[in-house]
Design a protein around this motif. Structure first.
Motif: not given
Length: 212
Positions: A124-133
């Motif tokens: 698996x290749x992962x990706x993360x990103x913000x969703x608020x404080x």
């Protein structure tokens, strides 16, 4: 004759007295002017001296001591939950139909998939990103078939005082979503930890005793 001599004498006296007055005036005026000139000339030298002795304070760098939670983040028992050996060759085409919410983040997913290589649970290749404080979310993409799955991140595993988040390993199915504290002063931490079940294609929660 005597009158002429008297007149001449008086004229000489008048001339001398005028000359003395002019010289006295000239002397009185010239002395202050000279003093002003010297003071004005000395002023820049005085400023220059003052400027030369001013030194900027040197910046002092101090290293923050590593917290217990941050130091322990690399000591999880990833080897308790190994993933199968896999030789990465090529990526399958992304399948956005495999996750109903994935298309909303298609740009992030496509960029991470195109530029990345497997970094979790072998495939698996992962990706993360913000969703608020104090909140992050993410996806993982299977290079074998292009299917997309959600990572166990988001509001449910977020915390206000997070020491670390999204900790995982290429050769393990263990996924630490977050390391949390109740307050900034608290020395103890708690974990949101999961294990990927490759057969069921779901994340299953695990306890602290299982990950250390």
């Amino acid at each position: 004759m005597k009158v002429n001599l008297l007149l001449i004498s008086m004229m000489v006296v008048v001339l001398f007295s005028c000359k003395e007055k002019k010289e006295a005036v000239k002397t009185e005026v010239s002395q202050p002017a000279l003093a002003d000139t010297v003071a004005a000339a000395a002023a820049p030298e005085e400023v220059k001296t003052d400027t030369a002795v001013i030194k900027e304070p040197e910046s002092i760098k101090t290293e923050e001591p590593e917290t217990e939670a941050a130091a322990s983040s690399s000591h999880f028992a990833f080897d308790k939950f190994p993933s199968k050996n896999y030789t990465f060759v090529k990526k399958a085409k992304l399948d956005f139909s495999s996750d109903e919410g994935a298309y909303n983040f298609r740009t992030r997913i496509q960029e991470a998939y195109a530029s990345g290589s497997p970094d979790f649970a072998s495939y698996y290749i992962t990706v993360t990103f913000g969703c608020g404080a104090s909140c992050i979310m993410g996806m993982m993409m299977d290079v074998r078939d292009g299917k997309i799955y959600g990572l166990p991140l988001g509001e449910e595993t977020s915390c206000l005082f997070a020491e670390d988040r999204a900790i995982f390993d290429l050769n393990s199915r263990l996924f630490i979503a977050s390391i949390c504290k109740e307050s900034p002063e608290d020395k103890s931490v708690y974990y949101h930890a999961f294990v990927w079940n490759e057969d069921k294609k779901v994340f299953e929660k695990v306890e602290k005793k299982d990950i250390k």
